[in-house]
Scaffold this motif. Sequence first.
Motif, PDB file in Angstrom:
ATOM      1  N   ASN A  35      20.708 -42.901 -16.211  1.00  0.00           N
ATOM      2  CA  ASN A  35      21.630 -44.091 -16.557  1.00  0.00           C
ATOM      3  C   ASN A  35      23.222 -43.574 -15.179  1.00  0.00           C
ATOM      4  N   ARG A  36      22.773 -42.389 -14.561  1.00  0.00           N
ATOM      5  CA  ARG A  36      23.877 -42.229 -14.447  1.00  0.00           C
ATOM      6  C   ARG A  36      24.004 -42.162 -12.595  1.00  0.00           C
ATOM      7  N   VAL A  37      21.983 -42.218 -12.022  1.00  0.00           N
ATOM      8  CA  VAL A  37      22.246 -41.839 -10.609  1.00  0.00           C
ATOM      9  C   VAL A  37      21.300 -42.976 -10.104  1.00  0.00           C
ATOM     10  N   LYS A  38      21.246 -43.559  -8.971  1.00  0.00           N
ATOM     11  CA  LYS A  38      19.525 -44.030  -7.995  1.00  0.00           C
ATOM     12  C   LYS A  38      19.069 -43.733  -7.135  1.00  0.00           C
ATOM     13  N   LEU A  39      18.219 -42.844  -7.128  1.00  0.00           N
ATOM     14  CA  LEU A  39      18.185 -42.189  -5.813  1.00  0.00           C
ATOM     15  C   LEU A  39      16.878 -43.038  -5.235  1.00  0.00           C
ATOM     16  N   THR A  40      16.605 -43.902  -3.935  1.00  0.00           N
ATOM     17  CA  THR A  40      16.143 -44.074  -3.248  1.00  0.00           C
ATOM     18  C   THR A  40      15.995 -43.956  -1.947  1.00  0.00           C
ATOM     19  N   LEU A  41      15.239 -44.814  -0.835  1.00  0.00           N
ATOM     20  CA  LEU A  41      14.782 -43.765   0.397  1.00  0.00           C
ATOM     21  C   LEU A  41      15.800 -44.489   1.588  1.00  0.00           C
ATOM     22  N   LEU A  64      19.137 -41.914  -0.567  1.00  0.00           N
ATOM     23  CA  LEU A  64      20.242 -42.111  -0.131  1.00  0.00           C
ATOM     24  C   LEU A  64      20.707 -42.329  -1.888  1.00  0.00           C
ATOM     25  N   VAL A  65      22.318 -41.815  -1.977  1.00  0.00           N
ATOM     26  CA  VAL A  65      22.010 -40.978  -3.996  1.00  0.00           C
ATOM     27  C   VAL A  65      23.863 -42.133  -4.156  1.00  0.00           C
ATOM     28  N   PHE A  66      23.276 -43.230  -4.767  1.00  0.00           N
ATOM     29  CA  PHE A  66      23.615 -44.198  -5.599  1.00  0.00           C
ATOM     30  C   PHE A  66      24.498 -44.167  -6.563  1.00  0.00           C
ATOM     31  N   ASP A  67      25.876 -43.917  -7.206  1.00  0.00           N
ATOM     32  CA  ASP A  67      26.719 -43.395  -8.647  1.00  0.00           C
ATOM     33  C   ASP A  67      26.738 -44.487  -9.571  1.00  0.00           C
ATOM     34  N   LYS A  68      26.604 -44.625 -10.041  1.00  0.00           N
ATOM     35  CA  LYS A  68      26.192 -45.443 -11.110  1.00  0.00           C
ATOM     36  C   LYS A  68      27.507 -46.021 -11.828  1.00  0.00           C
ATOM     37  N   GLN A  69      28.016 -44.775 -12.260  1.00  0.00           N
ATOM     38  CA  GLN A  69      29.584 -44.483 -12.924  1.00  0.00           C
ATOM     39  C   GLN A  69      30.647 -45.741 -12.489  1.00  0.00           C
ATOM     40  N   THR A  70      30.665 -45.162 -10.619  1.00  0.00           N
ATOM     41  CA  THR A  70      31.503 -45.456 -10.101  1.00  0.00           C
ATOM     42  C   THR A  70      30.933 -46.870  -9.173  1.00  0.00           C
ATOM     43  N   ASN A  71      29.913 -47.007  -9.561  1.00  0.00           N
ATOM     44  CA  ASN A  71      29.288 -47.975  -8.624  1.00  0.00           C
ATOM     45  C   ASN A  71      29.293 -48.039  -7.294  1.00  0.00           C
ATOM     46  N   THR A  72      29.092 -46.486  -6.509  1.00  0.00           N
ATOM     47  CA  THR A  72      28.892 -46.617  -4.958  1.00  0.00           C
ATOM     48  C   THR A  72      27.813 -45.706  -4.466  1.00  0.00           C
ATOM     49  N   TYR A  73      28.057 -45.601  -3.612  1.00  0.00           N
ATOM     50  CA  TYR A  73      27.249 -44.678  -2.497  1.00  0.00           C
ATOM     51  C   TYR A  73      28.113 -43.562  -3.035  1.00  0.00           C
ATOM     52  N   THR A 109      31.137 -33.621 -10.985  1.00  0.00           N
ATOM     53  CA  THR A 109      31.471 -35.161 -11.922  1.00  0.00           C
ATOM     54  C   THR A 109      30.257 -34.739 -12.577  1.00  0.00           C
ATOM     55  N   GLY A 110      29.098 -33.864 -11.842  1.00  0.00           N
ATOM     56  CA  GLY A 110      28.056 -34.051 -13.029  1.00  0.00           C
ATOM     57  C   GLY A 110      26.494 -34.832 -12.157  1.00  0.00           C
ATOM     58  N   LEU A 111      27.220 -35.407 -11.174  1.00  0.00           N
ATOM     59  CA  LEU A 111      26.315 -36.373 -10.373  1.00  0.00           C
ATOM     60  C   LEU A 111      24.852 -35.215  -9.649  1.00  0.00           C
ATOM     61  N   ASN A 112      25.505 -34.301  -9.342  1.00  0.00           N
ATOM     62  CA  ASN A 112      24.550 -33.028  -8.362  1.00  0.00           C
ATOM     63  C   ASN A 112      23.756 -33.061  -9.668  1.00  0.00           C
ATOM     64  N   MET A 113      24.121 -32.988 -10.347  1.00  0.00           N
ATOM     65  CA  MET A 113      23.200 -32.450 -12.356  1.00  0.00           C
ATOM     66  C   MET A 113      21.735 -33.081 -12.231  1.00  0.00           C
ATOM     67  N   HIS A 114      22.533 -34.634 -12.359  1.00  0.00           N
ATOM     68  CA  HIS A 114      21.476 -35.715 -12.668  1.00  0.00           C
ATOM     69  C   HIS A 114      20.700 -35.677 -11.547  1.00  0.00           C
ATOM     70  N   MET A 115      20.788 -35.705 -10.017  1.00  0.00           N
ATOM     71  CA  MET A 115      20.072 -35.985  -9.162  1.00  0.00           C
ATOM     72  C   MET A 115      19.501 -34.625  -9.125  1.00  0.00           C
ATOM     73  N   PHE A 141      18.319 -33.169 -11.684  1.00  0.00           N
ATOM     74  CA  PHE A 141      16.759 -33.338 -12.929  1.00  0.00           C
ATOM     75  C   PHE A 141      16.038 -34.236 -12.322  1.00  0.00           C
ATOM     76  N   LEU A 142      16.184 -35.712 -11.716  1.00  0.00           N
ATOM     77  CA  LEU A 142      15.115 -36.022 -11.417  1.00  0.00           C
ATOM     78  C   LEU A 142      14.292 -35.976 -10.816  1.00  0.00           C
ATOM     79  N   MET A 143      14.734 -35.052  -9.812  1.00  0.00           N
ATOM     80  CA  MET A 143      14.063 -34.493  -8.142  1.00  0.00           C
ATOM     81  C   MET A 143      13.250 -33.634  -8.876  1.00  0.00           C
TER      82      MET A 143
END
Length: 191
Positions: free
Chosen positions: A9-15, A67-76, A106-112, A114-116
């Motif tokens: 719900n916080r981050v999307k990691l794509t190639l 590539l890291v996309f922050d869904k909270q701010t809707n930005t890369y 902001t917690g973004l790195n923790m979410h990244m 976790f997923l990885m």
Amino acid sequence: MTSPILENNRVKLTLLDLNNYTEIATIGQQDKLVLYSPSKIATPEDLKTYAETAVAGYQNKTVIPFLVFDKQTNTYAGTTRFAYINKHDKVLHIGWTWIGHEFQGTGLNMHMKFLMLQYAFETLKFDKVEFRADERNIASRKAIEKIGGTLEGILRKDMLMLDGFKRSSCCYGILKEEWPNIKKTNFAGFE
């Protein structure tokens, strides 16, 4: 090797590839973003070279750059990657992470992470994930420790930096048998 899309719900990691790396060009120009890294990303040419190196590693099946996309701010927000992927020994590194200053803390790195980690241990079924950080980079070292990384040692003067300084790298690791407790303790509610 396929490139997964890792998302919560916080981050999307794509190639990360040569068609989308420019999404993070402005972030790459931020002052002192990769202070403790031998990577150059500040100019469009530097960032293109950085992306080309990542893509070559992907083609050689030793790297999966994201590539890291922050869904909270809707930005890369930046980039991260799996690297030194060793399928035989079931070990890989997580690193080459840089996110803009506005995303740090902001917690973004923790979410990244976790997923990885979840993907490395639960999907790829790897035995170990390693991290390396410049001995002087206290913020990165604390972040690795916060996610459960254990300091395994320091490689003394193992990497030449852009300014000619020979850094020492702190080596951290997480073992597959440690992951269930780390997941429960450090990442409760992240799924």
